[in-house]
Motif scaffolding. Structure first.
Motif, PDB file in Angstrom:
ATOM      1  N   MET A 132       0.863  -1.187   0.000  1.00 57.44           N
ATOM      2  CA  MET A 132       0.000   0.000   0.000  1.00 57.44           C
ATOM      3  C   MET A 132       0.897   1.234   0.000  1.00 57.44           C
ATOM      4  SD  MET A 132      -2.955   1.087   2.734  1.00 57.44           S
ATOM      5  CE  MET A 132      -3.819  -0.466   2.560  1.00 57.44           C
ATOM      6  N   GLU A 133       0.949   1.949  -1.106  1.00 52.19           N
ATOM      7  CA  GLU A 133       1.818   3.110  -1.237  1.00 52.19           C
ATOM      8  C   GLU A 133       1.072   4.390  -0.849  1.00 52.19           C
ATOM      9  OE1 GLU A 133       5.070   3.171  -1.995  1.00 52.19           O
ATOM     10  OE2 GLU A 133       4.948   0.997  -1.909  1.00 52.19           O
ATOM     11  N   PRO A 134       1.796   5.370  -0.289  1.00 52.62           N
ATOM     12  CA  PRO A 134       1.155   6.640   0.038  1.00 52.62           C
ATOM     13  C   PRO A 134       0.524   7.269  -1.205  1.00 52.62           C
ATOM     14  CG  PRO A 134       3.328   6.508   1.034  1.00 52.62           C
ATOM     15  CD  PRO A 134       3.204   5.328   0.107  1.00 52.62           C
ATOM     16  N   ASN A 135      -0.614   7.877  -1.026  1.00 52.30           N
ATOM     17  CA  ASN A 135      -1.343   8.523  -2.112  1.00 52.30           C
ATOM     18  C   ASN A 135      -1.756   9.900  -1.624  1.00 52.30           C
ATOM     19  OD1 ASN A 135      -3.391   9.485  -3.817  1.00 52.30           O
ATOM     20  ND2 ASN A 135      -4.112   7.420  -4.303  1.00 52.30           N
ATOM     21  N   PRO A 136      -1.388  10.988  -2.321  1.00 52.06           N
ATOM     22  CA  PRO A 136      -1.706  12.325  -1.826  1.00 52.06           C
ATOM     23  C   PRO A 136      -3.209  12.558  -1.663  1.00 52.06           C
ATOM     24  CG  PRO A 136      -0.884  12.390  -4.088  1.00 52.06           C
ATOM     25  CD  PRO A 136      -0.652  11.014  -3.576  1.00 52.06           C
ATOM     26  N   LYS A 137      -4.040  11.753  -2.332  1.00 49.23           N
ATOM     27  CA  LYS A 137      -5.485  11.916  -2.205  1.00 49.23           C
ATOM     28  C   LYS A 137      -6.046  11.197  -0.979  1.00 49.23           C
ATOM     29  CE  LYS A 137      -6.217  12.474  -7.172  1.00 49.23           C
ATOM     30  NZ  LYS A 137      -6.885  11.937  -8.384  1.00 49.23           N
ATOM     31  N   GLN A 138      -5.221  10.359  -0.355  1.00 46.41           N
ATOM     32  CA  GLN A 138      -5.685   9.628   0.823  1.00 46.41           C
ATOM     33  C   GLN A 138      -5.713  10.557   2.040  1.00 46.41           C
ATOM     34  OE1 GLN A 138      -2.963   6.344   0.966  1.00 46.41           O
ATOM     35  NE2 GLN A 138      -4.350   4.982  -0.124  1.00 46.41           N
ATOM     36  N   PRO A 139      -6.581  10.271   3.003  1.00 42.76           N
ATOM     37  CA  PRO A 139      -6.622  11.100   4.212  1.00 42.76           C
ATOM     38  C   PRO A 139      -5.333  10.975   5.013  1.00 42.76           C
ATOM     39  CG  PRO A 139      -7.964   9.136   4.480  1.00 42.76           C
ATOM     40  CD  PRO A 139      -7.541   9.171   3.038  1.00 42.76           C
ATOM     41  N   HIS A 140      -5.067  12.009   5.797  1.00 40.46           N
ATOM     42  CA  HIS A 140      -3.852  12.037   6.609  1.00 40.46           C
ATOM     43  C   HIS A 140      -4.127  11.493   8.004  1.00 40.46           C
ATOM     44  CE1 HIS A 140      -1.618  14.323   3.625  1.00 40.46           C
ATOM     45  NE2 HIS A 140      -2.637  15.154   3.528  1.00 40.46           N
ATOM     46  N   THR A 141      -3.078  10.968   8.625  1.00 40.31           N
ATOM     47  CA  THR A 141      -3.156  10.563  10.024  1.00 40.31           C
ATOM     48  C   THR A 141      -3.501  11.782  10.876  1.00 40.31           C
ATOM     49  OG1 THR A 141      -1.566   8.766   9.723  1.00 40.31           O
ATOM     50  CG2 THR A 141      -1.763   9.691  11.951  1.00 40.31           C
ATOM     51  N   LEU A 142      -4.383  11.595  11.867  1.00 40.52           N
ATOM     52  CA  LEU A 142      -4.719  12.712  12.749  1.00 40.52           C
ATOM     53  C   LEU A 142      -3.486  13.092  13.572  1.00 40.52           C
ATOM     54  CD1 LEU A 142      -8.302  11.771  14.014  1.00 40.52           C
ATOM     55  CD2 LEU A 142      -7.641  13.238  12.109  1.00 40.52           C
ATOM     56  N   PRO A 143      -3.133  14.386  13.615  1.00 37.08           N
ATOM     57  CA  PRO A 143      -1.906  14.809  14.296  1.00 37.08           C
ATOM     58  C   PRO A 143      -2.084  14.893  15.804  1.00 37.08           C
ATOM     59  CG  PRO A 143      -3.041  16.713  13.412  1.00 37.08           C
ATOM     60  CD  PRO A 143      -3.837  15.510  12.981  1.00 37.08           C
ATOM     61  N   PRO A 144      -0.980  14.916  16.557  1.00 41.68           N
ATOM     62  CA  PRO A 144      -1.079  15.053  18.022  1.00 41.68           C
ATOM     63  C   PRO A 144      -1.886  16.273  18.459  1.00 41.68           C
ATOM     64  CG  PRO A 144       1.138  14.405  17.407  1.00 41.68           C
ATOM     65  CD  PRO A 144       0.409  14.690  16.118  1.00 41.68           C
ATOM     66  N   THR A 145      -1.823  17.367  17.689  1.00 43.55           N
ATOM     67  CA  THR A 145      -2.568  18.570  18.074  1.00 43.55           C
ATOM     68  C   THR A 145      -4.076  18.317  18.099  1.00 43.55           C
ATOM     69  OG1 THR A 145      -2.459  19.257  15.742  1.00 43.55           O
ATOM     70  CG2 THR A 145      -0.847  20.228  17.255  1.00 43.55           C
ATOM     71  N   TYR A 146      -4.564  17.388  17.277  1.00 41.15           N
ATOM     72  CA  TYR A 146      -5.991  17.027  17.295  1.00 41.15           C
ATOM     73  C   TYR A 146      -6.363  16.529  18.690  1.00 41.15           C
ATOM     74  CZ  TYR A 146     -10.220  14.259  16.294  1.00 41.15           C
ATOM     75  OH  TYR A 146     -11.486  13.714  16.317  1.00 41.15           O
ATOM     76  N   PHE A 147      -5.531  15.640  19.240  1.00 38.72           N
ATOM     77  CA  PHE A 147      -5.819  15.039  20.547  1.00 38.72           C
ATOM     78  C   PHE A 147      -5.570  16.028  21.677  1.00 38.72           C
ATOM     79  CE2 PHE A 147      -4.799  11.715  17.545  1.00 38.72           C
ATOM     80  CZ  PHE A 147      -5.919  10.905  17.664  1.00 38.72           C
ATOM     81  N   ASP A 148      -4.568  16.909  21.508  1.00 38.06           N
ATOM     82  CA  ASP A 148      -4.328  17.946  22.517  1.00 38.06           C
ATOM     83  C   ASP A 148      -5.572  18.810  22.688  1.00 38.06           C
ATOM     84  OD1 ASP A 148      -1.730  17.052  22.887  1.00 38.06           O
ATOM     85  OD2 ASP A 148      -0.866  18.520  21.493  1.00 38.06           O
ATOM     86  N   LYS A 149      -6.199  19.179  21.576  1.00 38.19           N
ATOM     87  CA  LYS A 149      -7.399  20.032  21.638  1.00 38.19           C
ATOM     88  C   LYS A 149      -8.575  19.280  22.248  1.00 38.19           C
ATOM     89  CE  LYS A 149      -6.037  22.882  17.697  1.00 38.19           C
ATOM     90  NZ  LYS A 149      -6.232  23.157  16.250  1.00 38.19           N
ATOM     91  N   VAL A 150      -8.686  17.992  21.915  1.00 41.11           N
ATOM     92  CA  VAL A 150      -9.780  17.184  22.458  1.00 41.11           C
ATOM     93  C   VAL A 150      -9.671  17.101  23.985  1.00 41.11           C
ATOM     94  CG1 VAL A 150     -10.663  14.817  22.603  1.00 41.11           C
ATOM     95  CG2 VAL A 150     -10.213  15.837  20.371  1.00 41.11           C
ATOM     96  N   PRO A 184     -18.660   4.480  11.286  1.00 38.20           N
ATOM     97  CA  PRO A 184     -17.745   5.489  10.741  1.00 38.20           C
ATOM     98  C   PRO A 184     -17.827   6.799  11.516  1.00 38.20           C
ATOM     99  CG  PRO A 184     -19.627   5.159   9.277  1.00 38.20           C
ATOM    100  CD  PRO A 184     -19.720   4.111  10.336  1.00 38.20           C
ATOM    101  N   VAL A 185     -16.686   7.474  11.623  1.00 37.12           N
ATOM    102  CA  VAL A 185     -16.603   8.799  12.249  1.00 37.12           C
ATOM    103  C   VAL A 185     -16.040   9.743  11.190  1.00 37.12           C
ATOM    104  CG1 VAL A 185     -15.633  10.154  14.146  1.00 37.12           C
ATOM    105  CG2 VAL A 185     -16.213   7.735  14.506  1.00 37.12           C
ATOM    106  N   HIS A 186     -16.723  10.861  10.963  1.00 36.95           N
ATOM    107  CA  HIS A 186     -16.432  11.675   9.767  1.00 36.95           C
ATOM    108  C   HIS A 186     -15.012  12.194   9.702  1.00 36.95           C
ATOM    109  CE1 HIS A 186     -16.397  15.803  11.499  1.00 36.95           C
ATOM    110  NE2 HIS A 186     -17.153  15.249  12.426  1.00 36.95           N
ATOM    111  N   ASP A 187     -14.363  12.463  10.859  1.00 37.13           N
ATOM    112  CA  ASP A 187     -13.009  13.024  10.766  1.00 37.13           C
ATOM    113  C   ASP A 187     -11.912  11.985  10.995  1.00 37.13           C
ATOM    114  OD1 ASP A 187     -13.753  12.807  13.398  1.00 37.13           O
ATOM    115  OD2 ASP A 187     -12.950  14.741  14.036  1.00 37.13           O
ATOM    116  N   TYR A 188     -12.262  10.698  11.041  1.00 40.24           N
ATOM    117  CA  TYR A 188     -11.238   9.648  11.154  1.00 40.24           C
ATOM    118  C   TYR A 188     -10.867   9.164   9.757  1.00 40.24           C
ATOM    119  CZ  TYR A 188     -12.498   9.205  16.141  1.00 40.24           C
ATOM    120  OH  TYR A 188     -12.743   9.432  17.470  1.00 40.24           O
TER     121      TYR A 188
END
Length: 200
Positions: A1-19, A156-160
């Motif tokens: 499975m190769e990276p694809n720029p159209k694929q979603p990105h991993t949620l960054p640590p800042t996402y969890f810091d804000k949560v 499904p969760v919309h931002d995952y």
């Protein structure tokens, strides 16, 4: 499975810091009957009563960590959010076998091998490319006969980036006859699934 720029990105640590900034227990880990039942099912699904070296990815507040610790000689529990780890450290203060660290898998990965790896409610935060990278690391870190336990929310969760089902199906592909893992057992509940795999 190769990276694809159209694929979603991993949620960054800042996402969890804000949560965690908005809510100390954002997923109601401490009070939810759903979480309590899921933790009990996870522990009941463990094939062994004791593990020498265990690794828990995404330990959050350390609630499952504290329940898992009595089954482990050593338990490395990691999370990306320092606010969550601060609560986990308090909860596990009297459990000397627990080693809590801030770590971001797959960018960072611990040394050594483990006879149990737990990936609970974390795989769907990865992009497809990071899931593939993490899976390779996890398989390599498992001792022969070591077990990988996957537990994930399935709606499904919309931002995952991924669903829980997508995460489990990806790992189950590695349990084909020629793959490095074998599937010991699985169970599906109303809102989550649990699968246990073993390194060949």
């Amino acid at each position: 499975m190769e990276p694809n720029p159209k694929q979603p990105h991993t949620l960054p640590p800042t996402y969890f810091d804000k949560v965690y900034e908005a809510n100390q227990d954002p997923w109601n880990f401490e009070t939810s009957p759903y979480e309590r039942e899921k933790y009990a099912a996870t522990l009941a699904a463990l094939p062994c009563t004791h593990y020498k070296r265990a690794f828990e990815i995404g330990c959050s507040l350390g609630i499952l960590t504290a329940q898992l610790a009595p089954h482990c000689g050593y338990l490395l529990a990691v999370d990306v959010a320092e606010a969550a780890l601060a609560q986990a450290r308090k909860r596990c203060a009297n459990l000397p076998q627990v080693d809590l660290r801030q770590l971001r898998v797959p960018e960072q990965f611990p040394q050594g091998q483990f006879d149990l790896i737990l990936v609970s409610e974390v795989g769907y935060y990865w992009s497809p490319a990071d899931l593939a990278r993490a899976a390779d690391q996890l398989v390599a870190a498992l001792q022969p006969g070591g077990q990988l336990v996957l537990v994930h929310w399935t709606p499904p969760v919309h931002d995952y980036p991924l669903t829980g089902d997508a995460v489990h199906e990806f790992f189950l592909e590695k349990a084909q006859p020629a793959g490095p893992l074998r599937h010991l057992h699985g169970q599906r509940h109303e809102n989550y699934r649990l699968d246990v795999l073993e390194r060949r």
